[in-house]
Each structure stands twice: as C-alpha cells, then as structure tokens.
Design a protein around this motif. Structure first.
Motif, PDB file in Angstrom:
ATOM      1  N   TYR A 108      48.554  47.032  44.359  1.00  0.00           N
ATOM      2  CA  TYR A 108      47.163  47.477  44.210  1.00  0.00           C
ATOM      3  C   TYR A 108      46.892  47.884  42.770  1.00  0.00           C
ATOM      4  O   TYR A 108      45.847  47.551  42.208  1.00  0.00           O
ATOM      5  CB  TYR A 108      46.897  48.646  45.155  1.00  0.00           C
ATOM      6  CG  TYR A 108      45.495  49.207  45.062  1.00  0.00           C
ATOM      7  CD1 TYR A 108      44.397  48.454  45.472  1.00  0.00           C
ATOM      8  CD2 TYR A 108      45.270  50.494  44.578  1.00  0.00           C
ATOM      9  CE1 TYR A 108      43.105  48.965  45.397  1.00  0.00           C
ATOM     10  CE2 TYR A 108      43.982  51.014  44.500  1.00  0.00           C
ATOM     11  CZ  TYR A 108      42.911  50.246  44.905  1.00  0.00           C
ATOM     12  OH  TYR A 108      41.627  50.755  44.826  1.00  0.00           O
ATOM     13  N   GLY A 109      47.838  48.584  42.153  1.00  0.00           N
ATOM     14  CA  GLY A 109      47.668  48.987  40.766  1.00  0.00           C
ATOM     15  C   GLY A 109      47.535  47.808  39.826  1.00  0.00           C
ATOM     16  O   GLY A 109      46.749  47.839  38.872  1.00  0.00           O
ATOM     17  N   THR A 110      48.271  46.740  40.079  1.00  0.00           N
ATOM     18  CA  THR A 110      48.162  45.542  39.250  1.00  0.00           C
ATOM     19  C   THR A 110      46.809  44.880  39.432  1.00  0.00           C
ATOM     20  O   THR A 110      46.213  44.378  38.473  1.00  0.00           O
ATOM     21  CB  THR A 110      49.291  44.554  39.582  1.00  0.00           C
ATOM     22  OG1 THR A 110      50.559  45.173  39.307  1.00  0.00           O
ATOM     23  CG2 THR A 110      49.184  43.292  38.745  1.00  0.00           C
ATOM     24  N   LEU A 111      46.296  44.882  40.658  1.00  0.00           N
ATOM     25  CA  LEU A 111      44.954  44.347  40.889  1.00  0.00           C
ATOM     26  C   LEU A 111      43.918  45.166  40.122  1.00  0.00           C
ATOM     27  O   LEU A 111      42.969  44.615  39.546  1.00  0.00           O
ATOM     28  CB  LEU A 111      44.629  44.344  42.381  1.00  0.00           C
ATOM     29  CG  LEU A 111      45.456  43.390  43.261  1.00  0.00           C
ATOM     30  CD1 LEU A 111      45.074  43.554  44.729  1.00  0.00           C
ATOM     31  CD2 LEU A 111      45.272  41.943  42.819  1.00  0.00           C
ATOM     32  N   LEU A 112      44.097  46.486  40.101  1.00  0.00           N
ATOM     33  CA  LEU A 112      43.201  47.330  39.301  1.00  0.00           C
ATOM     34  C   LEU A 112      43.285  46.964  37.829  1.00  0.00           C
ATOM     35  O   LEU A 112      42.263  46.881  37.134  1.00  0.00           O
ATOM     36  CB  LEU A 112      43.578  48.805  39.481  1.00  0.00           C
ATOM     37  CG  LEU A 112      43.282  49.470  40.819  1.00  0.00           C
ATOM     38  CD1 LEU A 112      43.851  50.886  40.828  1.00  0.00           C
ATOM     39  CD2 LEU A 112      41.776  49.508  41.093  1.00  0.00           C
ATOM     40  N   ARG A 113      44.487  46.769  37.351  1.00  0.00           N
ATOM     41  CA  ARG A 113      44.664  46.426  35.933  1.00  0.00           C
ATOM     42  C   ARG A 113      43.992  45.104  35.588  1.00  0.00           C
ATOM     43  O   ARG A 113      43.315  44.979  34.561  1.00  0.00           O
ATOM     44  CB  ARG A 113      46.159  46.354  35.606  1.00  0.00           C
ATOM     45  CG  ARG A 113      46.434  46.241  34.114  1.00  0.00           C
ATOM     46  CD  ARG A 113      47.905  46.062  33.817  1.00  0.00           C
ATOM     47  NE  ARG A 113      48.140  46.114  32.385  1.00  0.00           N
ATOM     48  CZ  ARG A 113      49.178  45.561  31.786  1.00  0.00           C
ATOM     49  NH1 ARG A 113      50.087  44.913  32.504  1.00  0.00           N
ATOM     50  NH2 ARG A 113      49.313  45.657  30.471  1.00  0.00           N
ATOM     51  N   ILE A 114      44.148  44.102  36.443  1.00  0.00           N
ATOM     52  CA  ILE A 114      43.480  42.813  36.232  1.00  0.00           C
ATOM     53  C   ILE A 114      41.965  42.983  36.271  1.00  0.00           C
ATOM     54  O   ILE A 114      41.236  42.433  35.433  1.00  0.00           O
ATOM     55  CB  ILE A 114      43.946  41.800  37.292  1.00  0.00           C
ATOM     56  CG1 ILE A 114      45.413  41.423  37.061  1.00  0.00           C
ATOM     57  CG2 ILE A 114      43.061  40.556  37.284  1.00  0.00           C
ATOM     58  CD1 ILE A 114      46.018  40.593  38.170  1.00  0.00           C
ATOM     59  N   PHE A 115      41.492  43.749  37.233  1.00  0.00           N
ATOM     60  CA  PHE A 115      40.056  43.966  37.406  1.00  0.00           C
ATOM     61  C   PHE A 115      39.422  44.517  36.128  1.00  0.00           C
ATOM     62  O   PHE A 115      38.405  44.012  35.651  1.00  0.00           O
ATOM     63  CB  PHE A 115      39.836  44.934  38.570  1.00  0.00           C
ATOM     64  CG  PHE A 115      38.416  45.261  38.880  1.00  0.00           C
ATOM     65  CD1 PHE A 115      37.557  44.314  39.403  1.00  0.00           C
ATOM     66  CD2 PHE A 115      37.924  46.543  38.659  1.00  0.00           C
ATOM     67  CE1 PHE A 115      36.226  44.614  39.701  1.00  0.00           C
ATOM     68  CE2 PHE A 115      36.607  46.863  38.952  1.00  0.00           C
ATOM     69  CZ  PHE A 115      35.754  45.898  39.477  1.00  0.00           C
ATOM     70  N   PHE A 116      40.042  45.549  35.545  1.00  0.00           N
ATOM     71  CA  PHE A 116      39.455  46.178  34.372  1.00  0.00           C
ATOM     72  C   PHE A 116      39.793  45.457  33.072  1.00  0.00           C
ATOM     73  O   PHE A 116      39.134  45.674  32.054  1.00  0.00           O
ATOM     74  CB  PHE A 116      39.874  47.640  34.298  1.00  0.00           C
ATOM     75  CG  PHE A 116      39.236  48.496  35.355  1.00  0.00           C
ATOM     76  CD1 PHE A 116      37.865  48.711  35.352  1.00  0.00           C
ATOM     77  CD2 PHE A 116      39.995  49.051  36.368  1.00  0.00           C
ATOM     78  CE1 PHE A 116      37.265  49.486  36.337  1.00  0.00           C
ATOM     79  CE2 PHE A 116      39.402  49.841  37.355  1.00  0.00           C
ATOM     80  CZ  PHE A 116      38.029  50.044  37.336  1.00  0.00           C
ATOM     81  N   SER A 117      40.789  44.587  33.095  1.00  0.00           N
ATOM     82  CA  SER A 117      41.138  43.840  31.893  1.00  0.00           C
ATOM     83  C   SER A 117      40.213  42.650  31.680  1.00  0.00           C
ATOM     84  O   SER A 117      39.762  42.406  30.553  1.00  0.00           O
ATOM     85  CB  SER A 117      42.594  43.340  31.971  1.00  0.00           C
ATOM     86  OG  SER A 117      43.517  44.399  31.934  1.00  0.00           O
ATOM     87  N   VAL A 118      39.932  41.901  32.741  1.00  0.00           N
ATOM     88  CA  VAL A 118      39.220  40.632  32.550  1.00  0.00           C
ATOM     89  C   VAL A 118      37.976  40.459  33.407  1.00  0.00           C
ATOM     90  O   VAL A 118      37.207  39.521  33.190  1.00  0.00           O
ATOM     91  CB  VAL A 118      40.168  39.432  32.806  1.00  0.00           C
ATOM     92  CG1 VAL A 118      41.373  39.510  31.898  1.00  0.00           C
ATOM     93  CG2 VAL A 118      40.612  39.375  34.260  1.00  0.00           C
ATOM     94  N   ILE A 119      37.744  41.337  34.389  1.00  0.00           N
ATOM     95  CA  ILE A 119      36.601  41.138  35.280  1.00  0.00           C
ATOM     96  C   ILE A 119      35.449  42.082  34.969  1.00  0.00           C
ATOM     97  O   ILE A 119      34.320  41.636  34.724  1.00  0.00           O
ATOM     98  CB  ILE A 119      37.016  41.315  36.758  1.00  0.00           C
ATOM     99  CG1 ILE A 119      38.040  40.246  37.160  1.00  0.00           C
ATOM    100  CG2 ILE A 119      35.794  41.235  37.674  1.00  0.00           C
ATOM    101  CD1 ILE A 119      38.571  40.400  38.579  1.00  0.00           C
TER     102      ILE A 119
END
Length: 223
Positions: A108-119
C-alpha cells in the motif's frame, strides 16, 4: 454513453488541445517510513487524484495490481451518481479509482508513493491539471486501520520532505462506498491512447511511471 456525456468528453478533448497548462512535473516521492502490514490475500485501495482516466491508466500498469476500476467515492453512502451528475461538482463525490492489488508484490505504501510521484499533485486544492472542481480533488480513502495509519503518516512525511513548494492539501476521507463508472470510462487510456486529453495529460504520467519505477512497470495493463 448519453449524449450529454459525449458533449462533456468533447469539451475535455478541446481543452486538452487549447490549454496552455502543462502536465504536472513528476516528483519522486520519498519511500514511506511507515507502511501497511501486508496480508496474504488480495487487498483493495481507493485513490482520488483528478480525472480517473489517468489514475486508472497508471495503476493498471503497476506490477502486482490485478484490477483498477474507475468510479466515484466520497459522497453520501445512499446516493446514486454517474459521470454527468458528478461533473456538476456539487455531489461530494470525487472521480476515484478502486485498485485491487497483491500486497506480496506491491505494498500500500508503494502505491501511495507512485500516486504522489506521477499521478497526483498533493498541493493543488480541488483540481489536477486542467480539471477543476471538488470532484477532481486528491483524496485517500483508507479501508482499514493499517491503511489509515500508513496514509496519515505518509501525508505528514510528504509535508516534511520539502519536495513541493506548497502545503499538502490531499484529503484523508472516510470511506462511504464506491460506485463504478460506466463501461465507456473503464480502461479509457488503453482503449484510447491517441485521444487528445490522454496524449497531453496522461501519457506523460505513464512514461514517468516507466522511468521512475522500472522494476514495477509492466507493458501489459491489468484486465
């Protein structure tokens, strides 16, 4: 798709061509200091970050994501809505994506990181890119205590990182249910890669995912 939906989508296409705005600059968000404890079965997470086409399109290319579905979250539990109604901006709902993922492959934390990095830009209040209104706010909807703990800690971590110029305004909201969008809006990026809006606003996000998270990127999107 209703005629009114078609008119709204035609407007978005025209906006994509005419808008002087640029796609958000990707910023590599920090590795979460606190993550949700992984389970042994598929789990679900809900994200709101502007137009759901791009949110769903990016997450569907992440390894470990089994399904990404466009829809609506954040409004009253007993109220039924659709794209046309939510687009009016007064329902309380936000365009959102339900992500089903294997926590043994992506946390879940990695999904958060992707979300705020590129989305999603976490500093823009009630808009992302060219899309303005509360229906385009950035928000997280934790589905359990572990997600809530990880999301709260990560928003604080983003604020302390100094990577963004403005304050973090992404909301942490109570989950009241999720409603799927019409079939026309599902897998829109993969079905319409040459759509003007997709080319201008969402393909750069997909390219950023591939560049910034190569080990998590997959060419073939989830079903």
């Amino acid at each position: 798709m209703r005629r009114s939906d078609g008119i709204a989508l035609a407007f978005l296409a025209a906006l994509a061509v005419a808008s002087p705005l640029r796609a958000e600059r990707p910023i590599l968000a920090p590795v979460p200091a606190i993550d949700a404890a992984p389970g042994s079965k598929l789990e679900t997470a809900i994200f709101a970050g502007g137009c759901y086409w791009g949110v769903e399109g990016v997450f569907s290319h992440v390894k470990g994501v089994h399904l990404a579905v466009s829809g609506f979250a954040g409004g009253p539990r007993d109220r039924k809505v659709d794209y046309e109604r939510v687009s009016q901006g007064d329902t309380g709902f936000a365009e959102s994506v339900r992500v089903t993922y294997d926590p043994r492959q992506v946390s879940y934390g990695t999904l958060l990181r992707i979300f705020f990095s590129v989305i999603a830009d976490p500093t823009t209040l009630n808009y992302q890119g060219p899309d303005h209104g509360t229906q385009y706010r950035s928000a997280l909807f934790p589905l359990n205590g572990e997600q809530d703990r990880a999301a709260r800690a990560y928003l604080v971590q983003l604020g302390r990182s100094g990577l963004w110029e403005g304050p973090i305004v992404t909301r942490l909201e109570r989950f009241t249910g999720f409603q799927d969008a019409d079939d026309y809006h599902q897998n829109f990026l993969s079905k319409n890669p040459r759509h003007p809006y997709i080319l201008r606003w969402d393909m750069p996000k997909l390219a950023a995912l591939k560049t910034m998270f190569p080990a998590l990127y997959r060419d073939r999107p989830s079903a």
